[in-house]
Every structure is written in C-alpha cells, then in structure tokens.
Design a protein around this motif. Sequence first.
Motif, PDB file in Angstrom:
ATOM      1  N   LYS B  23       7.227 -31.441  26.042  1.00  0.00           N
ATOM      2  CA  LYS B  23       7.845 -30.904  24.820  1.00  0.00           C
ATOM      3  C   LYS B  23       8.453 -29.531  25.095  1.00  0.00           C
ATOM      4  O   LYS B  23       7.742 -28.576  25.414  1.00  0.00           O
ATOM      5  N   SER B  24       9.778 -29.425  24.932  1.00  0.00           N
ATOM      6  CA  SER B  24      10.447 -28.140  25.145  1.00  0.00           C
ATOM      7  C   SER B  24       9.961 -27.123  24.112  1.00  0.00           C
ATOM      8  O   SER B  24       9.538 -27.493  23.018  1.00  0.00           O
ATOM      9  N   ILE B  25      10.046 -25.867  24.511  1.00  0.00           N
ATOM     10  CA  ILE B  25       9.590 -24.803  23.614  1.00  0.00           C
ATOM     11  C   ILE B  25      10.542 -24.710  22.417  1.00  0.00           C
ATOM     12  O   ILE B  25      11.756 -24.621  22.586  1.00  0.00           O
ATOM     13  N   THR B  26       9.975 -24.773  21.214  1.00  0.00           N
ATOM     14  CA  THR B  26      10.810 -24.627  20.016  1.00  0.00           C
ATOM     15  C   THR B  26      10.437 -23.340  19.304  1.00  0.00           C
ATOM     16  O   THR B  26       9.305 -22.847  19.427  1.00  0.00           O
ATOM     17  N   GLN B  27      11.386 -22.813  18.552  1.00  0.00           N
ATOM     18  CA  GLN B  27      11.167 -21.567  17.835  1.00  0.00           C
ATOM     19  C   GLN B  27      10.407 -21.859  16.544  1.00  0.00           C
ATOM     20  O   GLN B  27      10.819 -22.714  15.759  1.00  0.00           O
ATOM     21  N   ALA B  28       9.303 -21.180  16.344  1.00  0.00           N
ATOM     22  CA  ALA B  28       8.580 -21.360  15.081  1.00  0.00           C
ATOM     23  C   ALA B  28       9.348 -20.683  13.945  1.00  0.00           C
ATOM     24  O   ALA B  28      10.126 -19.760  14.173  1.00  0.00           O
ATOM     25  N   LYS B  29       9.116 -21.167  12.730  1.00  0.00           N
ATOM     26  CA  LYS B  29       9.796 -20.586  11.571  1.00  0.00           C
ATOM     27  C   LYS B  29       9.382 -19.129  11.371  1.00  0.00           C
ATOM     28  O   LYS B  29       8.265 -18.735  11.722  1.00  0.00           O
ATOM     29  N   LEU B  30      10.288 -18.361  10.778  1.00  0.00           N
ATOM     30  CA  LEU B  30       9.972 -16.970  10.452  1.00  0.00           C
ATOM     31  C   LEU B  30       8.805 -16.970   9.467  1.00  0.00           C
ATOM     32  O   LEU B  30       8.907 -17.554   8.388  1.00  0.00           O
ATOM     33  N   PRO B  31       7.677 -16.344   9.839  1.00  0.00           N
ATOM     34  CA  PRO B  31       6.534 -16.373   8.911  1.00  0.00           C
ATOM     35  C   PRO B  31       6.789 -15.518   7.677  1.00  0.00           C
ATOM     36  O   PRO B  31       7.511 -14.522   7.740  1.00  0.00           O
ATOM     37  N   LEU B  32       6.180 -15.891   6.556  1.00  0.00           N
ATOM     38  CA  LEU B  32       6.334 -15.119   5.323  1.00  0.00           C
ATOM     39  C   LEU B  32       5.491 -13.855   5.379  1.00  0.00           C
ATOM     40  O   LEU B  32       5.730 -12.889   4.677  1.00  0.00           O
ATOM     41  N   ARG B  33       4.479 -13.925   6.226  1.00  0.00           N
ATOM     42  CA  ARG B  33       3.539 -12.815   6.270  1.00  0.00           C
ATOM     43  C   ARG B  33       2.858 -12.839   7.639  1.00  0.00           C
ATOM     44  O   ARG B  33       2.605 -13.910   8.179  1.00  0.00           O
ATOM     45  N   ILE B  34       2.602 -11.670   8.179  1.00  0.00           N
ATOM     46  CA  ILE B  34       1.864 -11.633   9.445  1.00  0.00           C
ATOM     47  C   ILE B  34       0.640 -10.743   9.312  1.00  0.00           C
ATOM     48  O   ILE B  34       0.603  -9.828   8.476  1.00  0.00           O
ATOM     49  N   VAL B  35      -0.369 -11.058  10.099  1.00  0.00           N
ATOM     50  CA  VAL B  35      -1.589 -10.251  10.151  1.00  0.00           C
ATOM     51  C   VAL B  35      -1.739  -9.787  11.602  1.00  0.00           C
ATOM     52  O   VAL B  35      -1.938 -10.606  12.495  1.00  0.00           O
ATOM     53  N   VAL B  36      -1.604  -8.495  11.815  1.00  0.00           N
ATOM     54  CA  VAL B  36      -1.620  -7.983  13.190  1.00  0.00           C
ATOM     55  C   VAL B  36      -2.882  -7.162  13.444  1.00  0.00           C
ATOM     56  O   VAL B  36      -3.002  -6.030  12.970  1.00  0.00           O
ATOM     57  N   PRO B  37      -3.850  -7.718  14.147  1.00  0.00           N
ATOM     58  CA  PRO B  37      -5.066  -6.949  14.460  1.00  0.00           C
ATOM     59  C   PRO B  37      -4.718  -5.774  15.376  1.00  0.00           C
ATOM     60  O   PRO B  37      -3.874  -5.918  16.260  1.00  0.00           O
ATOM     61  N   VAL B  38      -5.361  -4.636  15.167  1.00  0.00           N
ATOM     62  CA  VAL B  38      -5.070  -3.479  16.019  1.00  0.00           C
ATOM     63  C   VAL B  38      -5.742  -3.618  17.382  1.00  0.00           C
ATOM     64  O   VAL B  38      -5.410  -2.905  18.313  1.00  0.00           O
ATOM     65  N   SER B  39      -6.664  -4.557  17.494  1.00  0.00           N
ATOM     66  CA  SER B  39      -7.284  -4.793  18.794  1.00  0.00           C
ATOM     67  C   SER B  39      -7.070  -6.242  19.193  1.00  0.00           C
ATOM     68  O   SER B  39      -7.727  -7.138  18.687  1.00  0.00           O
ATOM     69  N   GLN B  40      -6.112  -6.454  20.088  1.00  0.00           N
ATOM     70  CA  GLN B  40      -5.874  -7.801  20.594  1.00  0.00           C
ATOM     71  C   GLN B  40      -6.109  -7.810  22.087  1.00  0.00           C
ATOM     72  O   GLN B  40      -5.719  -8.717  22.795  1.00  0.00           O
ATOM     73  N   HIS B  41      -6.709  -6.738  22.578  1.00  0.00           N
ATOM     74  CA  HIS B  41      -6.791  -6.531  24.022  1.00  0.00           C
ATOM     75  C   HIS B  41      -8.159  -5.982  24.377  1.00  0.00           C
ATOM     76  O   HIS B  41      -8.923  -5.573  23.502  1.00  0.00           O
ATOM     77  N   ILE B  42      -8.434  -5.950  25.678  1.00  0.00           N
ATOM     78  CA  ILE B  42      -9.647  -5.299  26.157  1.00  0.00           C
ATOM     79  C   ILE B  42      -9.380  -3.805  26.170  1.00  0.00           C
ATOM     80  O   ILE B  42      -8.344  -3.376  26.645  1.00  0.00           O
ATOM     81  N   GLY B  43     -10.302  -3.012  25.640  1.00  0.00           N
ATOM     82  CA  GLY B  43     -10.102  -1.562  25.636  1.00  0.00           C
ATOM     83  C   GLY B  43     -10.107  -1.005  24.229  1.00  0.00           C
ATOM     84  O   GLY B  43     -10.444  -1.699  23.262  1.00  0.00           O
ATOM     85  N   ALA B  44      -9.706   0.242  24.105  1.00  0.00           N
ATOM     86  CA  ALA B  44      -9.759   0.914  22.805  1.00  0.00           C
ATOM     87  C   ALA B  44      -8.741   0.300  21.851  1.00  0.00           C
ATOM     88  O   ALA B  44      -7.608   0.055  22.229  1.00  0.00           O
ATOM     89  N   PRO B  45      -9.133   0.068  20.586  1.00  0.00           N
ATOM     90  CA  PRO B  45      -8.195  -0.488  19.612  1.00  0.00           C
ATOM     91  C   PRO B  45      -7.051   0.500  19.355  1.00  0.00           C
ATOM     92  O   PRO B  45      -7.212   1.702  19.552  1.00  0.00           O
ATOM     93  N   ALA B  46      -5.911  -0.032  18.927  1.00  0.00           N
ATOM     94  CA  ALA B  46      -4.815   0.854  18.548  1.00  0.00           C
ATOM     95  C   ALA B  46      -5.133   1.478  17.190  1.00  0.00           C
ATOM     96  O   ALA B  46      -5.992   0.988  16.457  1.00  0.00           O
ATOM     97  N   LYS B  47      -4.427   2.591  16.867  1.00  0.00           N
ATOM     98  CA  LYS B  47      -4.626   3.246  15.575  1.00  0.00           C
ATOM     99  C   LYS B  47      -3.422   2.921  14.694  1.00  0.00           C
ATOM    100  O   LYS B  47      -2.291   3.042  15.151  1.00  0.00           O
ATOM    101  N   PRO B  48      -3.653   2.482  13.445  1.00  0.00           N
ATOM    102  CA  PRO B  48      -2.505   2.154  12.605  1.00  0.00           C
ATOM    103  C   PRO B  48      -1.550   3.339  12.523  1.00  0.00           C
ATOM    104  O   PRO B  48      -1.975   4.472  12.315  1.00  0.00           O
TER     105      PRO B  48
END
Lengths: 339, 436
Positions: B23-48
Amino acid sequence: MATEAKAHELTVSVSPHVRGDETVARIMWTVNLSLLPAFIMSVYYFGPRAAFVTGLCILSAVLSEHFYQTSLKKKSSIGDGSAFLTGLLLGLNLPASVPFYIPIIGSLIAIVITKLLFGGLGYNVFNPALIGRAFLLISFPKLMTIWSEPTAQFVAMDAKTTATPLGILKEEGMAKLIEIFGDKADLYTSLLMGNRAGSLGETSVIALLLGAALLLYRGYITWHIPFSFIATVGVMAWALGGNGGLFTGDPIVHLLSGGLILGAFFMATDYVTCPSIRKGQIIFGIGCGAITMMIRLKGGFPEGVMFAILLMNCFAPLIDRGVKSKMFGAVNVNKEQKK
Amino acid sequence: MSKTATFERGIHPKYHKELASAKSITQAKLPLRIVVPVSQHIGAPAKPAVNIGDEVKRGQAIGSTTGFVSSPVHSSISGKVIAIADFPTSAGRMVQSIVIESDGKDEALSFIEHPDYMNLSADEIKTLIKDAGIVGMGGAAFPTNVKLSPPKEKTIDAVIINGAECEPYLTADHRLMVERPREVVEGLKIIMKSLGVKEGHIGIEVNKPDAIKAMESAASGESNIKVWPLEIKYPQGAEKMLIKAVKGREVPSKGLPMDVGVVVQNVGTALAVYEAVRFGKPLIERVVTVTGNGIKEPKNMMVRIGTLMSDVIEQCGGLVEGAVKVISGGPMMGFAQWTLDVPVVKGTSGILVLAEDEFVSTDQYSACIRCGSCIDVCPMGLNPSILSIYSEKGFYEDAKANNLFDCFECGSCAYVCPAKRPMVQFIRLAKSQVKP
Ligand code: SF4
Ligand code: SF4
C-alpha cells in the motif's frame, strides 16, 4: 469520536502481543506419540500383557493426578499430557510379568510423591517415572527382575523367563552372550529389533530411534544430551569393557542393550529435570554416560541408566548455575570494568 | 543477494507484512484538532511556548527545549490553542499536551531552505536538526541531535540506517524506502557529514526486496554507502543486533552504540533530517502503518503529529467487528491502548489492531517447564527462564545478578515460551523493584 464506543472493550496487556504456537500440551502429546512405535513393539514381543501393564500405569498416573488436584480444589492438569507421559514411560520401564499392583504403586510414587508434592510440573527435581521405577526396584527386587522371553507376533506369552543381555554379559561374559543369540550379527540384529528380554519399551532400538527422530525434527529435544550420553557410554564400553585390556570392549552391545536409548532420548531429556542451557546439557549427558558405565562394569546391577539419570538430576540445578550462555557484549564489559 | 548478515539467536515470528506492504503512502486528512504532548521523546519535556487562545501556524514551535537532552514540539496545523493540560498518551501515561483546533486553512510558516545543504557545517546541521524537533522515529524517540553529538573521547566511524523493520506487521519504513529512497540517502549523507564519518550503511531485511533494490539504486552513485541485505529475524532491527550484523561489533553490556564507534538512525529519521536541513521543515508528520486484521482497510499514511488515533482509524474504514486489541507500535514491543483518543506522536510507527483470530490471551500461564527455548532465542544471551522465576518469587536482587538490566524487553522469550509465561511482565516487575 465514532470509535470511542468500542474502546472500553479493548484488552490491555504487556507486550509481546503475539505468541508462538508451541504449548506445553502440544509438546507433551507429541512426546507421547513418539513413544507409540516402542509401545507397539513391546506388545509385539511381549504380548497383550505389555499393553495391560503400560495401560494400567497410564491410567493410574492420570487418575492420581486428577484426583489429587481436584481434591485440593485445584484445576486438574491432566490435559497437558505430562501425567500420561509419566505413566507411559513408567510402563515402558517395567518387565512384562509384574502383578497388577506394581504399576499402580509405581504411578502413585511417580505422580504424587515425585511430582505433585514438589509443586507439580516444572518444580520436580527428579524424573517422576524413574523415581517410580527406582522405588519399585528397591521395594520389589524379585518381581522387578523377572524377565520374560520375547515371543513376537502379539501372541500371549508363555511363562518362560530368561536373563537380559546385560545380565548375561555381567554374569557369563561376551562369548556366552554371542553363543545364546547365534553369532555376532544375530546378536546385533536382535538387539536392534528388540527381540530380547528387558523392560517393555526399552528393547526395540529401531522403534525408539524412530520416535527420537520425530522429537529431534520438531526441535523438542536437541542432540546435546542424547549424543553426549550415548557417546560416553560407547567410548567407555570400548575402552574399559573388554577382558583383553584397554580398548577391547564391544561398544555396540552396550549401546543397543539395557535402557540406554530409551533413557538417553526420552528420560534424560526431560526438560524439568535436566539443565536448560545447552552447554550444561553436554556435561549432564557425559555424567549420565559415565555413571551408567561405572554401574554396568563395576556396580552390583547389570544396568545403570536409571540411577545415572537420577543422580545427574540432582546436579542439574548446579550445572545450570555454573554454566552461562555467552552474553551479548560480555567480553567488552570485563575490559570496561578493568579500566 | 548472496550472504545475508545477522546476529546470533532471535526468533522467526509470523510477519503478516502482506496486509500493508504493497500500500503506497497516502496523505491523511487534515485533522480538525491535534493534541501535542510536550514529551514525545526520551529526556526533559519541552516547555509550552504558547498560551491558550494563541493563533499558531503549521510548523510553528509550540514547546521549547528545557535541557540538552530534550526536543521542541511544533504545531502540525494552523489554528488556535484551546487547551494546555494533561492528556493520555500511547505510552499509557498522562502527559502535558497542547491542544490546537484547526482553522481549516493549514497555513504554514515560511521555512528557511538550504539548497546547498552539503556545504553546511556540522554544527549548523545539528542546530537545524535540533530546532526541527527530530527524534528517533523507530520508537525509542531519542533526540537525534544528541545522538549526533557524541562526547569527544568517542570516535565514530560508521553510520547505519536501520531499515530492518523487524517488527511484524509494520511497513512504514519499507514504504519510505521504496517511495523516497533518494531522500533517505541524502538524509544519511547529512548525518554522516554532521559526524564527520566516511562510512554509511543501510541494513534491510531480505523480506523487502523492492526496498533493497530501490535503496541500492539510490545509493549507487555513493561509493561510501553500502546496502546490507539482512536475514529475516526478530529483533534484527534492535540497534545492538543491527550493529552486530553489519559491523560485526558487539556493543558492551550497559554500553551505547557510540562505544563501538557507530551511530544508528532509523529510515524515517533520515528522511526527517533531510527535510529539516534541506527545506527547514520541522518534524510535524510521519508515516504510520495502520494494519492488522482488526482494521477494515490497512494503509500506510502520512499523518500529522498530534492527530488522534481514533481519527486515523476512521480514515482506514474503522475497526472490524471483533477487534480486540489496539497497539501503538508493533506487536512485539508496542503498547496496548485502553483508549483510542491518544495522539500519534513522533515515535508512533504503527497502529496495529488485532482481531480475535490474531489475539492470544495471556491470562493463563503455567510454571516454567525449563524447556530452554527462551534461552535459545534471547538475543542478549540471557537466561529469561531464571529471570522470570526469580521475579515471580520476589528474588529481585537475584534477577539483577543474572543481568536483568541487559534485557531490552524484545519479547522473544515470551513469544516462544510454551508455558505462555508473561516474561516481559516479570522482567519489568523485577526492574521496577531494584536499582540498575
Ligand atoms: S530476556 Fe529480554 S532481551 Fe532476552 S529475549 Fe526476553 S525480552 Fe528479549
Ligand atoms: S520458554 Fe518458558 S517454559 Fe521454557 S524455559 Fe523459558 S520460561 Fe521456562
């Protein structure tokens, strides 16, 4: 969200979320199946009584496990095939002529004392079937050493009794053994086919090898224990088993007689009571072989496989502790620590 | 392809890659809303770095780094910040997250491009990578710029791009290598440049012949980049196993790849590095494999970071009747989800939905029968049997003495165990009870 309604039905558990197909029951029932050729040959040579003795062992083993567990309000584990296997192995390790109470007592000792009282499958220190047999041999030495002559063709057996090849070898020597069987070739053929006195399931080497091949093919056992066990017996028989000095013994007779093939492939390889690291299994196999030959050549019994395995069972945990498989990155770690 | 490289031990699970591999990569629809966690990585979380009510554009940094081992986060859409609060994440924890509602315009910041990117200095490259919020996209999510800044005393001589994708079901890296091989190679060259390394490797399991071909032809002009066909074996894509297969070096116990002079980066990370350095594009989208028999239409989708899983699943036709388990990541090391309202983050390589026929209950297990299978397969050469028994009995110190902390929870032992013992659970329990 549209999918949210479903979310509460989702299962949450720790990874991995997929598992292989192997189960304890599948392994145990395959081992049972692999002993079918040996069982059939036992009936072929020793008649319906062989089926009766083995069947009674299996029945008492399974029933005693079932009732022990249900009386303690635990889940009966007879479905996993291991009680069946213990009964089957015990049966195949008995002479054909034993009275009915022998299989029952043996199974009770094997299942209740050796396995269940230790905590059940996985916790026992000794191979249950072998403890059952050892107990019987010590408590009923006469009954356990009356060997019927094989008759072949599934007929009911007559009362004729005889000695086992190892017994003859011990008491009367190699020349007499060859004489009884005709010539050397006849002797080897009889031993290979199983046309000789002995425990029910141990005599037919060819049938046992057939079953062993299945287990090796499925990966349920590996070469480590059987090979090192059998090779040690062969080398020691050749080196020390002759009358004419070093390296005059006949290894083939030793390899094909007694309970060696049954023991090496089906009993010494019992997961619970052997070491689980492959390197340790080689040590275990060599130990089994060496003790077997010491008993056969110098001990009071003509056969030593059973005691050899039981003795080595004691050492299995020790071997596992002493032998480690090679850890990834271990070499460099020592260097690192020295710095 | 003659000889394939690999490591010792490991397992051969059922792969099920065919569900999505074509299956070729397809573009997902533009989301109506996103939830972005400040910590998605190993290490210190980002600050808003934004407040509720702020208008943001696509690519705008909304969380800034708070330490050396840390990573900024960006908005993947244009819109308004409507909440900053704790939300559930796919790793099972509650994490402070920035919620943005789309204005439907998808307006982007203007990014600074570098058409002459191979002339940038190592430090310039690392700054661009850091500002773009790039972290390891294979799952571990370690900040990439930190990996590219080893301490002075460590000499790095090789970079390996991890295209093994050894987790069953997942095909995101596979598709990237087939569809965008040239950009992955450019990403690798940039990484090599930033480390001053002459040797580049790309390791790919041979169950992806089209990816091997595509990468080989994309790298054909580069004499110092080599494509390695790898044996199909799990966990071939674990860093230590990959380095062993490609370079023959063993990362020491408790050590890191840099201890043997190697840096490993995932295929998706290489692409992200290229886009960040060449086009100035932050990490705001990634390829996610949505697959499993529990999903109506398996797909590989380019998904904006912060899109909710429920949203993505809906775009794949939803769950089938009898879907029983949703996993973030692959079936061997991924996390089972209790809610689908968790966002896709930088490390989300897949959304796997298992149907009843693929599901195995692990409620019922029995005593270890000491069959030795787990010892035969443990890629770290441990004795998982004894680890699980010690943990079960509460002898955590004994487990530690048996190299408990060398286990990286690959799950191979649990996969083969005929007694169906929850090995990884036992091991995690022991790890939580003693100090490393
Ligand atoms: S003990 Fe750890 S490293 Fe070894 S197989 Fe099990 S999970 Fe993998
Ligand atoms: S695979 Fe399972 S049963 Fe076998 S030794 Fe390992 S933990 Fe025990």
